[in-house]
Structures are given as structure tokens and as C-alpha cells.
Design a protein around this motif. Structure first.
Motif, PDB file in Angstrom:
ATOM      1  N   ILE A  40       0.853  -1.187   0.000  1.00 57.21           N
ATOM      2  CA  ILE A  40       0.000   0.000   0.000  1.00 57.21           C
ATOM      3  C   ILE A  40       0.889   1.237   0.000  1.00 57.21           C
ATOM      4  O   ILE A  40       1.752   1.403   0.877  1.00 57.21           O
ATOM      5  CB  ILE A  40      -0.920   0.036   1.235  1.00 57.21           C
ATOM      6  N   ALA A  41       0.684   2.104  -0.991  1.00 50.17           N
ATOM      7  CA  ALA A  41       1.433   3.356  -1.083  1.00 50.17           C
ATOM      8  C   ALA A  41       0.530   4.485  -0.611  1.00 50.17           C
ATOM      9  O   ALA A  41      -0.411   4.878  -1.309  1.00 50.17           O
ATOM     10  CB  ALA A  41       1.906   3.602  -2.507  1.00 50.17           C
ATOM     11  N   ASN A  42       0.801   4.993   0.581  1.00 50.74           N
ATOM     12  CA  ASN A  42       0.018   6.086   1.145  1.00 50.74           C
ATOM     13  C   ASN A  42       0.585   7.409   0.633  1.00 50.74           C
ATOM     14  O   ASN A  42       1.714   7.781   0.941  1.00 50.74           O
ATOM     15  CB  ASN A  42       0.074   6.039   2.675  1.00 50.74           C
ATOM     16  N   ASP A  43      -0.221   8.123  -0.138  1.00 50.81           N
ATOM     17  CA  ASP A  43       0.254   9.338  -0.801  1.00 50.81           C
ATOM     18  C   ASP A  43       0.025  10.583   0.051  1.00 50.81           C
ATOM     19  O   ASP A  43      -0.698  11.502  -0.332  1.00 50.81           O
ATOM     20  CB  ASP A  43      -0.438   9.484  -2.154  1.00 50.81           C
ATOM     21  N   GLY A  44       0.651  10.614   1.236  1.00 48.55           N
ATOM     22  CA  GLY A  44       0.570  11.799   2.086  1.00 48.55           C
ATOM     23  C   GLY A  44      -0.828  12.119   2.548  1.00 48.55           C
ATOM     24  O   GLY A  44      -1.212  13.305   2.631  1.00 48.55           O
ATOM     25  N   SER A  45      -1.616  11.111   2.864  1.00 44.34           N
ATOM     26  CA  SER A  45      -3.002  11.336   3.297  1.00 44.34           C
ATOM     27  C   SER A  45      -3.052  12.204   4.549  1.00 44.34           C
ATOM     28  O   SER A  45      -2.204  12.091   5.444  1.00 44.34           O
ATOM     29  CB  SER A  45      -3.694   9.997   3.575  1.00 44.34           C
ATOM     30  N   THR A  46      -4.076  13.059   4.611  1.00 42.93           N
ATOM     31  CA  THR A  46      -4.247  13.942   5.767  1.00 42.93           C
ATOM     32  C   THR A  46      -5.444  13.526   6.631  1.00 42.93           C
ATOM     33  O   THR A  46      -5.739  14.182   7.629  1.00 42.93           O
ATOM     34  CB  THR A  46      -4.442  15.398   5.302  1.00 42.93           C
ATOM     35  N   ASP A  47      -6.126  12.462   6.247  1.00 46.18           N
ATOM     36  CA  ASP A  47      -7.252  11.961   7.046  1.00 46.18           C
ATOM     37  C   ASP A  47      -6.772  10.733   7.836  1.00 46.18           C
ATOM     38  O   ASP A  47      -5.602  10.606   8.159  1.00 46.18           O
ATOM     39  CB  ASP A  47      -8.455  11.656   6.155  1.00 46.18           C
ATOM     40  N   LYS A  48      -7.649   9.798   8.108  1.00 49.32           N
ATOM     41  CA  LYS A  48      -7.300   8.640   8.939  1.00 49.32           C
ATOM     42  C   LYS A  48      -6.844   7.420   8.114  1.00 49.32           C
ATOM     43  O   LYS A  48      -6.791   6.305   8.637  1.00 49.32           O
ATOM     44  CB  LYS A  48      -8.504   8.254   9.803  1.00 49.32           C
ATOM     45  N   THR A  49      -6.513   7.646   6.845  1.00 52.88           N
ATOM     46  CA  THR A  49      -6.134   6.527   5.974  1.00 52.88           C
ATOM     47  C   THR A  49      -5.008   5.699   6.573  1.00 52.88           C
ATOM     48  O   THR A  49      -5.102   4.463   6.675  1.00 52.88           O
ATOM     49  CB  THR A  49      -5.709   7.049   4.581  1.00 52.88           C
ATOM     50  N   LEU A  50      -3.919   6.333   6.970  1.00 55.90           N
ATOM     51  CA  LEU A  50      -2.760   5.600   7.492  1.00 55.90           C
ATOM     52  C   LEU A  50      -3.106   4.881   8.799  1.00 55.90           C
ATOM     53  O   LEU A  50      -2.676   3.743   9.031  1.00 55.90           O
ATOM     54  CB  LEU A  50      -1.581   6.550   7.704  1.00 55.90           C
ATOM     55  N   GLU A  51      -3.891   5.521   9.637  1.00 57.75           N
ATOM     56  CA  GLU A  51      -4.310   4.910  10.900  1.00 57.75           C
ATOM     57  C   GLU A  51      -5.117   3.642  10.647  1.00 57.75           C
ATOM     58  O   GLU A  51      -4.910   2.617  11.317  1.00 57.75           O
ATOM     59  CB  GLU A  51      -5.149   5.910  11.699  1.00 57.75           C
ATOM     60  N   ILE A  52      -6.007   3.699   9.663  1.00 59.49           N
ATOM     61  CA  ILE A  52      -6.832   2.536   9.331  1.00 59.49           C
ATOM     62  C   ILE A  52      -5.959   1.400   8.798  1.00 59.49           C
ATOM     63  O   ILE A  52      -6.135   0.234   9.173  1.00 59.49           O
ATOM     64  CB  ILE A  52      -7.916   2.929   8.302  1.00 59.49           C
ATOM     65  N   ILE A  53      -4.997   1.737   7.948  1.00 58.62           N
ATOM     66  CA  ILE A  53      -4.101   0.710   7.403  1.00 58.62           C
ATOM     67  C   ILE A  53      -3.329   0.033   8.535  1.00 58.62           C
ATOM     68  O   ILE A  53      -3.211  -1.201   8.585  1.00 58.62           O
ATOM     69  CB  ILE A  53      -3.113   1.332   6.388  1.00 58.62           C
ATOM     70  N   ASN A  54      -2.827   0.826   9.454  1.00 54.00           N
ATOM     71  CA  ASN A  54      -2.015   0.293  10.560  1.00 54.00           C
ATOM     72  C   ASN A  54      -2.817  -0.584  11.519  1.00 54.00           C
ATOM     73  O   ASN A  54      -2.239  -1.363  12.289  1.00 54.00           O
ATOM     74  CB  ASN A  54      -1.347   1.434  11.324  1.00 54.00           C
ATOM     75  N   ASN A  55      -4.131  -0.454  11.490  1.00 53.77           N
ATOM     76  CA  ASN A  55      -4.970  -1.285  12.352  1.00 53.77           C
ATOM     77  C   ASN A  55      -4.997  -2.744  11.908  1.00 53.77           C
ATOM     78  O   ASN A  55      -5.383  -3.626  12.677  1.00 53.77           O
ATOM     79  CB  ASN A  55      -6.402  -0.741  12.382  1.00 53.77           C
ATOM     80  N   PHE A  56      -4.585  -2.989  10.662  1.00 58.21           N
ATOM     81  CA  PHE A  56      -4.547  -4.362  10.151  1.00 58.21           C
ATOM     82  C   PHE A  56      -3.213  -5.002  10.521  1.00 58.21           C
ATOM     83  O   PHE A  56      -2.153  -4.561  10.087  1.00 58.21           O
ATOM     84  CB  PHE A  56      -4.715  -4.375   8.624  1.00 58.21           C
ATOM     85  N   GLN A  57      -3.262  -6.014  11.349  1.00 54.75           N
ATOM     86  CA  GLN A  57      -2.058  -6.719  11.780  1.00 54.75           C
ATOM     87  C   GLN A  57      -1.892  -7.985  10.929  1.00 54.75           C
ATOM     88  O   GLN A  57      -2.265  -9.079  11.327  1.00 54.75           O
ATOM     89  CB  GLN A  57      -2.162  -7.072  13.266  1.00 54.75           C
ATOM     90  N   ASP A  58      -1.349  -7.785   9.748  1.00 51.63           N
ATOM     91  CA  ASP A  58      -1.160  -8.903   8.821  1.00 51.63           C
ATOM     92  C   ASP A  58       0.220  -8.755   8.185  1.00 51.63           C
ATOM     93  O   ASP A  58       0.542  -7.710   7.611  1.00 51.63           O
ATOM     94  CB  ASP A  58      -2.254  -8.899   7.743  1.00 51.63           C
TER      95      ASP A  58
END
Length: 336
Positions: A40-58
Motif C-alpha cells: 500500500i502506497a500512502n500518498d501523504g493522506s491527511t485523514d485517517k487513511t494511514l491509521e486505518i491501514i495500521n490497524n490491520f495486523q497482517d
């Protein structure tokens, strides 16, 4: 011991995708085929996108974050350097992959070593995930697909799987706004491409879709892309030819003679090279030509209809012939 590399890299570019990205990620983690990484390439998101991705422990999830918003073109090309799989499956952060999506595609690549690009059918869902229709552009006949690709995008971007070596050879995405179509054209010019008959993704239609927000810019970009396509086919630059291959296809400022020149040239050139299936190409062009002359032929409609080598006697219907006569006569009386 050296860690085994995954066969597939599922690549997802994400920017301010907090509303849908969890569903997109879950759809990949629930695949029946499991030999993959999810990059997943997070393009400098300013909302909760990165937080949501990090919630997945896989352990299959790998995250690359741009220091700032670099845009879709830059972010999608992260896969050029970072993908570890021999195959790259494209996954948009607001869409949904059906459980057998990867299995269907990997099976096709294993069966056909010449295959470079493989997509599938998509159902359209709304913002709430309700099915609202079917995308009709995914041609499944490989020979006809290449012909239609000259005129329009015949792939659903979020359904695509590409050989990583081919993706890198092409230099990834190059054109902003219509970058997917441009990439597909370049790959199809050199390699075998195809679409599965199976539905493998759900495409989400909403107000923030790139196609909705930058539609005019996409249109402006398509003409130069068609110019490069024509150059690869050996044509000198001609703005009218670019338009003839671009939606809406029948342009009021392009004379009917230019359509005849390009269509005739495509037929004759292909009869020599056999790059495309001659019978399918000539059938397709004949139907296009009929539409053009019915709109632009005027009193010469019936004469233009029988133009060689475009006219296909075995394909022409009595109804078409009758309509061309009626159009010519009608325009003649209007002219008088």
C-alpha cells in the motif's frame, strides 16, 4: 534462510481514502489465493487513511508512505521499485476484489506464458456498496479486444494483473489522468493481453472518482495518447486522425474524407502486417464507417457506403443499404 518472495504483489495507491480503504484491504486479505503481498502506497493522506491501514495486523501488508502528496501518477509508479512479486495486481483503494480474483488471474498466467496483461469483469457498486450495474467495456475476445483498444479503454483498471517485468519494461505509468489507458496501449502493442469472462471486482462509483473529478483533463490527455499510438503504427502527426480514434468518434470539425483515409489505411496496412485479425478489424471499421456516413455523408451517403476497401459485402444488411439511400435522397431534397 532467505525469505521466499511472493508470486503476486497486490498494489494499492491510497490518498485520503478513509471511507473505503478498510473494505478494499479486507477484500484482498480474504482472497482464496494466498501467495501474495499487499503493498500500500500512502500518498501523504491527511485523514485517517494511514491509521486505518495500521490497524490491520497482517504480515502480508507492506506500507510505503510519501512524505507529502505526490499525486496518483507518482504514487502508482512506486510499484516499479517496490513490488517483490512476479505479477502485479492493481487494486484501487475504493474498490473491492471478489474472493477468487487472484486465483482466476494467476491461473490464467500459469496457463499462458505469453500473457502480459489480464483483467476481468466488474460490477458497479454505489457509495454504500449496493450493486447498481455492470461495466460493459471488458471485451473477452483477445483479438477483438486489441482492435477495440485502438478506440477506447477495454479494461477495468482495478481488475488488472500485469507481469512485473513487462510493467518495468514499459516504464510504468507515464501520462497523467489517462495513465492506465496509455499503459494498456503500450503493453498491447508488444504483448498478448486479455480479459476474463468472470466477475472479479466491484467498482465503486462515487463523486470523488478520478474519472468524475478530472473528466475534462482526461479528454485533453487522450488526444496526445492517440497521437503516440498512431506514431507507433507509422502515421505522421494528424490532429484529425487523433480525434477519429477518440470518443465521441464522430467529430463535427473532422471531414468525412479524413475518416475514409484513416480507415482505408488501417485496413490496407493490416492486410500486409496481420498484426490484428483482418476479418475482425474490417468488420469493426465497416460498422464505424456506417455510423460516420449516416451522420456526415450528406447527399453522398449511399456512394460513400460502398467505398472500397471499407465496404464489406457479406456484412452489409438490406436495412443499412435502404437507410443510406434514404439519407442521400433526403439530403438532396433539403439541399434543393
Amino acid at each position: 534462510m532467505k525469505k521466499k518472495q511472493p508470486l503476486v504483489t497486490v498494489f494499492m495507491a491510497a490518498y485520503n481514502a478513509e471511507r473505503y480503504i478498510a473494505e478494499a484491504i479486507k477484500s484482498i486479505l480474504n482472497q482464496t489465493f494466498t501467495d501474495y503481498e499487499l503493498l500500500i502506497a500512502n500518498d501523504g493522506s491527511t485523514d485517517k487513511t494511514l491509521e486505518i491501514i495500521n490497524n490491520f495486523q497482517d504480515k502480508r501488508i507492506r506500507i510505503i508512505s510519501n512524505d507529502t502528496n505526490r499525486g496518483l501518477l507518482y504514487t502508482r509508479n512506486v510499484a516499479l521499485k517496490e513490488a517483490k512479486g512476479k505479477l502485479i495486481a492493481i487494486m484501487d483503494s475504493d474498490d473491492f476484489s471478489l474472493p477468487d480474483r487472484l486465483l482466476v488471474q494467476v491461473t490464467a498466467f500459469k496457463k499462458d506464458p505469453s500473457l502480459a496483461l489480464y483483467g476481468g469483469q466488474a460490477k458497479v457498486i454505489d457509495e454504500d456498496g449496493k450493486e447498481i450495474g455492470i461495466i460493459q467495456e471488458s471485451e473477452t475476445c483477445p483479438e477483438l479486444l486489441k482492435i477495440k483498444l485502438l478506440f477506447q479503454n477495454t479494461f477495468v483498471h482495478s481488475s488488472m494483473m500485469i507481469r512485473t517485468a513487462v510493467f518495468k519494461e514499459m516504464g510504468g505509468y507515464q501520462e497523467p489522468f489517462a495513465e492506465d489507458y496509455d499503459l494498456f496501449l503500450r503493453i498491447a502493442h508488444r504483448y498478448r493481453v486479455a480479459n476474463s469472462k468472470e466477475f472479479i471486482v466491484l467498482y465503486r462509483s462515487h463523486g470523488d472518482n478520478v474519472s468524475n473529478t478530472v473528466g475534462e483533463k482526461i479528454m485533453q490527455q487522450l488526444l496526445p495518447i492517440k497521437g503516440k499510438l498512431l506514431a507507433r503504427l507509422g502515421y505522421v502527426p494528424d490532429p484529425d486522425f487523433e480525434k477519429i480514434l477518440t470518443n465521441p468518434y464522430i467529430w463535427p470539425d473532422v471531414p468525412v474524407e479524413k475518416y475514409k483515409i484513416l480507415y482505408t489505411s488501417l485496413i490496407i496496412q493490416n492486410r500486409r502486417s496481420h498484426i490484428l485479425n483482418p476479418a475482425l478489424l474490417e468488420n469493426y471499421i465497416f460498422q464505424k464507417w456506417y455510423e460516420v456516413i449516416m451522420m456526415k455523408g450528406g447527399i453522398n451517403t449511399v456512394v460513400l457506403f460502398f467505398s472500397n476497401p471499407i465496404f464489406q459485402r457479406e456484412l452489409a444488411t438490406f436495412k443499412q443499404v435502404r437507410k443510406t439511400f434514404k439519407r442521400s435522397i433526403k439530403k438532396l431534397f433539403i439541399r434543393k
